[in-house]
Scaffold this motif. Structure first.
Motif, mmCIF file in Angstrom:
data_model
loop_
_atom_site.group_PDB
_atom_site.id
_atom_site.type_symbol
_atom_site.label_atom_id
_atom_site.label_comp_id
_atom_site.label_asym_id
_atom_site.label_seq_id
_atom_site.Cartn_x
_atom_site.Cartn_y
_atom_site.Cartn_z
ATOM 1 N N SER A 49 11.244 2.574 -22.819
ATOM 2 C CA SER A 49 11.821 3.600 -23.690
ATOM 3 C C SER A 49 10.752 4.283 -24.534
ATOM 4 O O SER A 49 10.789 5.507 -24.722
ATOM 5 C CB SER A 49 12.886 2.993 -24.604
ATOM 6 O OG SER A 49 13.926 2.459 -23.850
ATOM 7 N N TRP A 61 8.896 6.610 -22.307
ATOM 8 C CA TRP A 61 9.726 7.792 -22.064
ATOM 9 C C TRP A 61 9.701 8.744 -23.258
ATOM 10 O O TRP A 61 9.550 9.948 -23.095
ATOM 11 C CB TRP A 61 11.159 7.363 -21.762
ATOM 12 C CG TRP A 61 12.143 8.493 -21.770
ATOM 13 C CD1 TRP A 61 12.291 9.461 -20.834
ATOM 14 C CD2 TRP A 61 13.095 8.780 -22.788
ATOM 15 N NE1 TRP A 61 13.288 10.329 -21.188
ATOM 16 C CE2 TRP A 61 13.802 9.928 -22.400
ATOM 17 C CE3 TRP A 61 13.430 8.158 -23.999
ATOM 18 C CZ2 TRP A 61 14.823 10.473 -23.174
ATOM 19 C CZ3 TRP A 61 14.452 8.706 -24.750
ATOM 20 C CH2 TRP A 61 15.125 9.852 -24.339
ATOM 21 N N MET A 62 9.845 8.186 -24.474
ATOM 22 C CA MET A 62 9.830 9.033 -25.672
ATOM 23 C C MET A 62 8.490 9.719 -25.846
ATOM 24 O O MET A 62 8.417 10.878 -26.255
ATOM 25 C CB MET A 62 10.180 8.206 -26.915
ATOM 26 C CG MET A 62 11.627 7.871 -27.034
ATOM 27 S SD MET A 62 11.929 7.101 -28.628
ATOM 28 C CE MET A 62 13.319 6.088 -28.245
ATOM 29 N N HIS A 63 7.424 9.031 -25.540
ATOM 30 C CA HIS A 63 6.088 9.613 -25.693
ATOM 31 C C HIS A 63 5.826 10.683 -24.623
ATOM 32 O O HIS A 63 5.258 11.733 -24.917
ATOM 33 C CB HIS A 63 5.029 8.512 -25.611
ATOM 34 C CG HIS A 63 3.633 9.019 -25.756
ATOM 35 N ND1 HIS A 63 3.155 9.493 -26.951
ATOM 36 C CD2 HIS A 63 2.624 9.146 -24.857
ATOM 37 C CE1 HIS A 63 1.905 9.897 -26.783
ATOM 38 N NE2 HIS A 63 1.558 9.686 -25.516
ATOM 39 N N ALA A 64 6.245 10.425 -23.397
ATOM 40 C CA ALA A 64 5.944 11.340 -22.289
ATOM 41 C C ALA A 64 6.831 12.583 -22.275
ATOM 42 O O ALA A 64 6.364 13.678 -21.976
ATOM 43 C CB ALA A 64 6.083 10.615 -20.958
ATOM 44 N N SER A 65 8.107 12.429 -22.602
ATOM 45 C CA SER A 65 9.003 13.576 -22.460
ATOM 46 C C SER A 65 9.318 14.288 -23.764
ATOM 47 O O SER A 65 9.932 15.356 -23.735
ATOM 48 C CB SER A 65 10.315 13.142 -21.797
ATOM 49 O OG SER A 65 11.008 12.269 -22.663
ATOM 50 N N ALA A 66 8.919 13.745 -24.884
ATOM 51 C CA ALA A 66 9.160 14.337 -26.203
ATOM 52 C C ALA A 66 10.612 14.805 -26.346
ATOM 53 O O ALA A 66 10.894 15.982 -26.496
ATOM 54 C CB ALA A 66 8.192 15.488 -26.455
ATOM 55 N N PRO A 67 11.579 13.861 -26.307
ATOM 56 C CA PRO A 67 12.986 14.252 -26.416
ATOM 57 C C PRO A 67 13.326 14.737 -27.826
ATOM 58 O O PRO A 67 12.551 14.554 -28.767
ATOM 59 C CB PRO A 67 13.733 12.964 -26.084
ATOM 60 C CG PRO A 67 12.799 11.891 -26.498
ATOM 61 C CD PRO A 67 11.416 12.419 -26.226
ATOM 62 N N SER A 68 14.477 15.318 -27.952
ATOM 63 C CA SER A 68 14.918 15.811 -29.256
ATOM 64 C C SER A 68 15.176 14.637 -30.196
ATOM 65 O O SER A 68 15.259 13.476 -29.778
ATOM 66 C CB SER A 68 16.188 16.640 -29.098
ATOM 67 O OG SER A 68 17.248 15.802 -28.672
ATOM 68 N N ARG A 89 16.319 10.660 -29.363
ATOM 69 C CA ARG A 89 15.556 9.503 -29.869
ATOM 70 C C ARG A 89 16.455 8.584 -30.685
ATOM 71 O O ARG A 89 16.384 7.362 -30.556
ATOM 72 C CB ARG A 89 14.393 9.977 -30.728
ATOM 73 C CG ARG A 89 13.269 10.556 -29.965
ATOM 74 C CD ARG A 89 12.145 10.901 -30.881
ATOM 75 N NE ARG A 89 11.233 11.783 -30.175
ATOM 76 C CZ ARG A 89 10.217 12.388 -30.731
ATOM 77 N NH1 ARG A 89 9.962 12.213 -31.998
ATOM 78 N NH2 ARG A 89 9.445 13.162 -30.018
#
Length: 165
Positions: free
Chosen positions: A42, A45-52, A56
């Motif tokens: 996770s 994923w948060m680091h690679a895709s920069a979700p809103s 997050r």
């Protein structure tokens, strides 16, 4: 083809059997390793895709919920054994699981991994929440085949073939 009398077909059902369940700490450690892997994935994923910020927040909330569920998961007490009395499945503690015995109304095999079994057990006659039990070969390798035979024989046996002992 000759028929085999039911008493000979289910000979494994006649003897008392007791099989120690794995230590709950090991199960929690395994689940914690799995949750740790999910947390690591996770974070990547948060680091690679920069979700809103909302994505997050939802991801962190779901992970916190999973960690809480794993931490509070009701497992059996240390030293618990699964027992077959000759007519009834039960959970017990102590030598030959003779202390603090709890009869099980229903026992079912959910998964069979050949070296482990995931069982669903229900206590008492009233339908209540069931408990999952893990029976692992590593707990007692020399008696593994015995407990498997008794388990599957008791589940396949007709009620009239099981006599109270």
């Amino acid at each position: 083809m000759p028929t085999i009398p039911s008493a000979q077909r289910h000979r494994a059902l006649l003897a008392f059997q007791s099989y120690a369940l794995p230590q709950p700490a090991r199960i929690r450690l395994l689940l914690a390793a799995w949750v740790g892997l999910v947390v690591a994935l996770s974070v990547v994923w948060m680091h690679a895709s920069a979700p809103s910020a909302i994505a997050r927040t939802v991801a962190v909330a779901v992970l916190a919920l999973v960690i809480t569920i794993v931490w509070r998961m009701p497992l059996w007490p240390r030293g618990t054994s699964l027992c077959w009395t000759g007519s009834q499945w039960c959970l017990g503690q102590g030598v030959l699981a003779s202390e603090h015995r709890i009869d099980l109304a229903h026992l079912a095999v959910l998964m069979d991994g050949q070296s482990w079994l995931l069982l669903q057990a229900q206590r008492g006659p009233a339908p209540r929440r069931s408990q999952w039990l893990l029976v692992a070969r590593a707990s007692n390798p020399e008696r593994w085949l015995d407990i498997r035979r008794v388990l599957y024989s008791s589940l396949a046996a007709e009620p009239q073939d099981i006599h109270p002992v």
